[in-house]
Design a protein around this motif. Sequence first.
Motif, mmCIF file in Angstrom:
data_model
loop_
_atom_site.group_PDB
_atom_site.id
_atom_site.type_symbol
_atom_site.label_atom_id
_atom_site.label_comp_id
_atom_site.label_asym_id
_atom_site.label_seq_id
_atom_site.Cartn_x
_atom_site.Cartn_y
_atom_site.Cartn_z
ATOM 1 N N ARG A 54 11.126 15.254 11.140
ATOM 2 C CA ARG A 54 10.456 13.963 11.300
ATOM 3 C C ARG A 54 11.419 13.025 12.023
ATOM 4 N N TYR A 55 10.873 11.901 12.544
ATOM 5 C CA TYR A 55 11.692 11.084 13.442
ATOM 6 C C TYR A 55 11.772 9.610 13.058
ATOM 7 N N GLU A 56 11.194 9.242 11.888
ATOM 8 C CA GLU A 56 11.287 7.853 11.467
ATOM 9 C C GLU A 56 12.732 7.592 11.052
ATOM 10 N N PRO A 57 13.287 6.418 11.451
ATOM 11 C CA PRO A 57 14.725 6.200 11.240
ATOM 12 C C PRO A 57 15.192 6.457 9.798
ATOM 13 N N ALA A 58 14.471 5.927 8.806
ATOM 14 C CA ALA A 58 14.922 6.103 7.417
ATOM 15 C C ALA A 58 14.850 7.575 7.013
ATOM 16 N N ILE A 59 13.884 8.277 7.561
ATOM 17 C CA ILE A 59 13.704 9.687 7.187
ATOM 18 C C ILE A 59 14.786 10.552 7.846
ATOM 19 N N ILE A 60 15.146 10.194 9.069
ATOM 20 C CA ILE A 60 16.223 10.962 9.726
ATOM 21 C C ILE A 60 17.488 10.889 8.863
ATOM 22 N N GLU A 61 17.819 9.682 8.427
ATOM 23 C CA GLU A 61 19.029 9.504 7.612
ATOM 24 C C GLU A 61 18.915 10.280 6.303
ATOM 25 N N ARG A 62 17.746 10.156 5.654
ATOM 26 C CA ARG A 62 17.545 10.843 4.375
ATOM 27 C C ARG A 62 17.648 12.365 4.557
ATOM 28 N N ASP A 63 17.015 12.864 5.611
ATOM 29 C CA ASP A 63 17.031 14.311 5.825
ATOM 30 C C ASP A 63 18.436 14.830 6.121
ATOM 31 N N LYS A 64 19.211 14.009 6.835
ATOM 32 C CA LYS A 64 20.601 14.417 7.113
ATOM 33 C C LYS A 64 21.355 14.589 5.799
ATOM 34 N N ARG A 65 21.165 13.599 4.903
ATOM 35 C CA ARG A 65 21.866 13.659 3.607
ATOM 36 C C ARG A 65 21.443 14.913 2.834
ATOM 37 N N ILE A 66 20.141 15.192 2.841
ATOM 38 C CA ILE A 66 19.646 16.354 2.092
ATOM 39 C C ILE A 66 20.216 17.647 2.687
ATOM 40 N N LYS A 67 20.225 17.694 4.019
ATOM 41 C CA LYS A 67 20.731 18.909 4.685
ATOM 42 C C LYS A 67 22.196 19.167 4.295
ATOM 43 N N LEU A 68 22.987 18.101 4.380
ATOM 44 C CA LEU A 68 24.409 18.257 4.046
ATOM 45 C C LEU A 68 24.600 18.678 2.596
ATOM 46 N N ALA A 69 23.835 18.038 1.697
ATOM 47 C CA ALA A 69 24.000 18.324 0.266
ATOM 48 C C ALA A 69 23.611 19.765 -0.045
ATOM 49 N N LEU A 70 22.495 20.218 0.529
ATOM 50 C CA LEU A 70 22.049 21.579 0.212
ATOM 51 C C LEU A 70 22.963 22.620 0.842
ATOM 52 N N ARG A 71 23.474 22.304 2.021
ATOM 53 C CA ARG A 71 24.428 23.250 2.643
ATOM 54 C C ARG A 71 25.697 23.332 1.799
ATOM 55 N N ALA A 72 26.099 22.152 1.285
ATOM 56 C CA ALA A 72 27.301 22.155 0.422
ATOM 57 C C ALA A 72 27.041 22.970 -0.846
ATOM 58 N N ASP A 73 25.787 23.037 -1.282
ATOM 59 C CA ASP A 73 25.432 23.873 -2.449
ATOM 60 C C ASP A 73 25.437 25.362 -2.106
ATOM 61 N N GLY A 74 25.537 25.670 -0.803
ATOM 62 C CA GLY A 74 25.564 27.082 -0.399
ATOM 63 C C GLY A 74 24.219 27.587 0.082
ATOM 64 N N CYS A 75 23.305 26.669 0.333
ATOM 65 C CA CYS A 75 21.961 27.069 0.750
ATOM 66 C C CYS A 75 21.893 27.135 2.280
ATOM 67 N N GLU A 76 21.091 28.044 2.792
ATOM 68 C CA GLU A 76 20.871 28.064 4.252
ATOM 69 C C GLU A 76 19.764 27.051 4.562
ATOM 70 N N VAL A 77 20.070 26.080 5.419
ATOM 71 C CA VAL A 77 19.084 25.030 5.726
ATOM 72 C C VAL A 77 18.818 25.011 7.224
ATOM 73 N N GLU A 78 17.537 25.047 7.598
ATOM 74 C CA GLU A 78 17.192 24.985 9.026
ATOM 75 C C GLU A 78 16.045 24.009 9.221
ATOM 76 N N SER A 79 16.109 23.231 10.293
ATOM 77 C CA SER A 79 14.962 22.378 10.623
ATOM 78 C C SER A 79 14.483 22.730 12.029
ATOM 79 N N PHE A 80 13.210 22.433 12.286
ATOM 80 C CA PHE A 80 12.553 22.867 13.532
ATOM 81 C C PHE A 80 11.759 21.705 14.122
ATOM 82 N N ASN A 81 11.427 21.835 15.401
ATOM 83 C CA ASN A 81 10.529 20.850 16.021
ATOM 84 C C ASN A 81 9.105 21.382 16.003
ATOM 85 N N SER A 82 8.226 20.620 15.377
ATOM 86 C CA SER A 82 6.806 21.002 15.447
ATOM 87 C C SER A 82 5.937 19.796 15.760
#
Length: 488
Positions: A106-134
Amino acid sequence: MSNTAHPAPTIVWFRTDLRLADNPALAAAIARGGPVIPVFIWAPEEEAPWQPGRAWQWWLHQSLASLQAALHKLNLRLILRQGNKLAALRDLIRETQAQAIYWNRRYEPAIIERDKRIKLALRADGCEVESFNSHLLYEPWQVQTQTATPYKVFTPFWKACQAMAEPDAPLAPPTPKQCKAAAFAASAPDSLPLDALGLMPRIPWHTGMAAYWTPGEAGAQTRLTTFLNDAIRNYKDQRDFPSVDGTSRLSPYLCHGEISPRQVWHTIRRFISDSKQKLTPAAEKQCWAYLREIGWREFAYHILYHFPHTPGSPLQEKYQSFPWRNDPAQLRAWQRGQTGYPLIDAGMRQLWQIGWMHNRVRMVVASFLVKDLLISWQDGAAWFWDTLVDADLANNTLGWQWAGGCGADAAPYFRVFNPTLQSKKFDPDGKYIQQFIPELSNTDPRQRHAPWETPAPLLDHTGYPDPLVDHAKARNRALAAFDVVKSH
Ligand code: FAD
């Protein structure tokens, strides 16, 4: 840890991509092998300050129901959760032993920031995280001027897009066979019932929307097919006439991701090149005019991405200090379709009834609010946000800043739509007005554009209000106010 024979489950986090076809996150999860766990998490507070409006929520409820049913046919169960998204995802990972999580961007400014945080946190947990353009034909950062800056004017932006490779072909929907291994065999994780999300209005003001729309992926395809069969050949000529079903009305489906822009793009490109359609060069041009509108949607996202402050503040800074009027009574009259200008009121009532308004009328009602009433475009954007089923932060911001004369490619400040002339030009038989203003339905169609010109006794009994402002005077007031800003 997963091994290739039995990969651990993959979570697919659904957001504004509520479809099976051309859904890269879902396709990648199925291709990864192993169980797939689709989830939708409702946390409107994380969207602040643009929490989903009420009409949008009504649509979302229907759309989730449709997605649930479609996934069920593939033996997949949509898990519904509520509350902090990162916490909800972590819970689900723990419960299912999932090792990967995929989503579409998604591309809304607040959501971009939130998604970045989630991606980093889950990767730090050891999870494979991927996002795509649709959600877009091209990523906002892929399109650049020669000096590597973002575009602020549509025509060169669209030219640059068209010089790029054709958008990727859409992905086919997954088949039951492909999904065999995807069913989650272990005890299924808990899911809230859809009603528990509280998306449906408590007071039934949504009956007009329910009668008009068929949300969901199948509804989107039907709408596109109808548009191709009935209207696209005349799109450019008819798109400005609100009483004609001359536009695709795909906006709510695109907004919720029940159809992707790539699907729309390639369907129309095939239509253009399909010799069976026997398109004349003129009809082909009309199809390209439609694709150009999909280009405006791309442009809106480009602007939102590169200028993330624009939902709340003007792109052109000099408009920051514009002397807007605070007039709650006039704002309310506009919202309720009680301005005394029939085209404006018909549009505002169409919006209230079906959660959608014709584009030409959106432009005219927005100009009226901003220029005739001198009420801020932000107030208008907020009302649209709450009442549109297609409320889209990128498109709504672009449209309102255009009307306010303060955005990218905006209407010049001196262009003030005359609501009566617009009405005569684009609703010549007064059919649109008749449809949404029952008070005027028995008046002579020629008098529907300016009922105040009707002899008073005839009008009095209709209950239709007198004009809120005199357009000629209001126009002069607007020009004077905009002149002050212009000279800054
Ligand atoms: P069509 O004419 O069939 O166009 C096809 C698609 O192209 C649309 O579905 C939409 O995705 C895109 N498109 C068309 N026109 C525009 C445009 N001017 N800007 C960006 N994309 C466009 N559109 C929204 O989707 N959500 C909004 O919240 C929104 N708010 C608006 C507010 C104002 C003040 C104005 C002037 C316009 C706004 N628009 C918004 C743009 C436009 O009015 C709608 O996209 C269009 O009316 C939707 O109807 P349609 O699907 O039949 O359009």
